[in-house]
Scaffold this motif. Structure first.
Motif, short mmCIF file in Angstrom:
data_model
loop_
_atom_site.label_atom_id
_atom_site.label_comp_id
_atom_site.label_asym_id
_atom_site.label_seq_id
_atom_site.Cartn_x
_atom_site.Cartn_y
_atom_site.Cartn_z
N PRO A 16 70.79 -45.72 31.96
CA PRO A 16 71.08 -44.97 30.70
C PRO A 16 70.37 -43.83 30.48
CG PRO A 16 70.35 -47.23 30.25
CD PRO A 16 70.12 -47.16 31.71
N LYS A 17 70.75 -42.67 30.09
CA LYS A 17 69.97 -41.49 29.85
C LYS A 17 69.06 -41.91 28.55
CE LYS A 17 72.80 -37.61 31.15
NZ LYS A 17 73.63 -36.27 30.95
N ALA A 18 68.01 -41.25 28.56
CA ALA A 18 66.81 -41.37 27.35
C ALA A 18 67.64 -41.26 26.07
CB ALA A 18 65.56 -40.72 27.57
N SER A 21 71.97 -45.22 23.56
CA SER A 21 71.96 -46.89 23.03
C SER A 21 71.95 -47.65 24.36
CB SER A 21 72.79 -47.25 21.99
OG SER A 21 74.00 -47.87 22.70
N ASP A 22 71.04 -48.76 24.37
CA ASP A 22 71.12 -49.65 25.44
C ASP A 22 71.05 -51.20 25.26
OD1 ASP A 22 70.47 -50.90 27.92
OD2 ASP A 22 68.49 -50.17 28.34
N PRO A 23 72.43 -51.53 24.66
CA PRO A 23 72.49 -52.99 24.04
C PRO A 23 71.90 -54.20 25.00
CG PRO A 23 74.66 -52.01 24.37
CD PRO A 23 73.48 -50.91 24.78
N ILE A 28 67.92 -58.20 26.24
CA ILE A 28 67.07 -58.74 27.23
C ILE A 28 65.52 -58.62 26.54
CG2 ILE A 28 65.90 -58.49 29.67
CD1 ILE A 28 68.78 -57.41 30.64
N HIS A 29 65.15 -57.53 26.16
CA HIS A 29 63.99 -57.36 25.42
C HIS A 29 63.61 -58.56 24.28
CE1 HIS A 29 60.73 -54.94 23.01
NE2 HIS A 29 60.14 -55.90 23.75
N THR A 41 57.16 -54.10 25.71
CA THR A 41 57.28 -53.27 24.70
C THR A 41 58.79 -52.61 24.88
OG1 THR A 41 56.45 -51.52 26.19
CG2 THR A 41 54.89 -52.63 24.57
N SER A 42 59.34 -52.51 26.04
CA SER A 42 60.76 -52.25 26.18
C SER A 42 61.48 -52.62 27.42
CB SER A 42 60.91 -50.59 25.96
OG SER A 42 60.58 -50.10 27.13
N VAL A 43 62.63 -52.56 27.52
CA VAL A 43 63.44 -53.01 28.59
C VAL A 43 64.73 -51.85 28.47
CG1 VAL A 43 64.98 -54.70 29.79
CG2 VAL A 43 63.00 -55.50 28.49
N HIS A 44 64.99 -51.62 29.81
CA HIS A 44 66.42 -50.66 30.09
C HIS A 44 67.01 -51.48 31.12
CE1 HIS A 44 65.05 -47.62 27.04
NE2 HIS A 44 63.92 -47.43 27.77
N ALA A 45 68.10 -51.37 30.93
CA ALA A 45 69.26 -51.97 32.09
C ALA A 45 69.96 -51.08 32.50
CB ALA A 45 69.69 -53.36 31.22
N GLY A 46 70.35 -51.04 34.11
CA GLY A 46 71.19 -50.29 34.53
C GLY A 46 71.69 -51.09 35.63
N LYS A 47 72.17 -49.98 36.68
CA LYS A 47 72.86 -50.45 37.70
C LYS A 47 72.23 -50.37 39.00
CE LYS A 47 76.66 -48.57 36.16
NZ LYS A 47 77.99 -47.86 36.00
N SER A 48 72.49 -51.14 40.17
CA SER A 48 71.99 -50.64 41.42
C SER A 48 73.00 -50.98 42.56
CB SER A 48 70.90 -51.84 41.61
OG SER A 48 69.98 -51.39 42.66
#
Lengths: 90, 90
Positions: A16-18, A21-23, A28-29, A41-48
């Motif tokens: 996700p772009k900075a 929102s990254d629900p 996960i956080h 302190t933070s978790v960002h989830a995306g795709k691979s």
């Protein structure tokens, strides 16, 4: 000059772009904190993605990876993509 | 010796195990073919995570990344995970 096409694996990461929102990352956080991972302190989830294909060169495979990522794998409005790796498969 | 904790970013990639059905990858492969990407032979779709946290060392951050991946980010029955990178944030 090797005429026939070779098999390549292209690894693409889409995040996700900075500021977007990254629900899933948030959920996960929260779960990590509940499990006691208080240093997170933070978790960002995306795709691979791993895309295999037949190309004449690594450069041709890399260009296809960019094209696929921009047109199909990532939503340019809310996501960024990165070509993590392009390697020839044995 | 730097006493206070430092901020690290841990990149984790989670992919379906070989042989496990991957409907998302299949759907993307079909879409790629329809868009004319006929050289693509397969697509596997997984997840990508960026976990930020405060740790005393890169090694401590790497261990936490493994623990988080095994307990929370990947389903060990159907997925494998890879710690792609651990780096200190400026």
């Amino acid at each position: 000059m090797r005429g026939e096409a070779m098999q390549y694996r292209m690894s693409v990461r889409v995040m996700p772009k900075a500021g977007i929102s990254d629900p899933e990352g948030k959920a996960i956080h929260d779960a990590a904190l509940q499990l006691g991972y208080h240093q997170v302190t933070s978790v960002h989830a995306g795709k691979s993605f791993e895309v295999d294909g037949e190309y004449d060169s690594e450069e041709a495979a890399r260009q296809e990876a960019h094209s696929l990522a921009a047109r199909l794998l990532a939503n340019p409005v809310i996501e960024t993509y990165e070509i993590v790796d392009v390697s020839e498969l044995a």
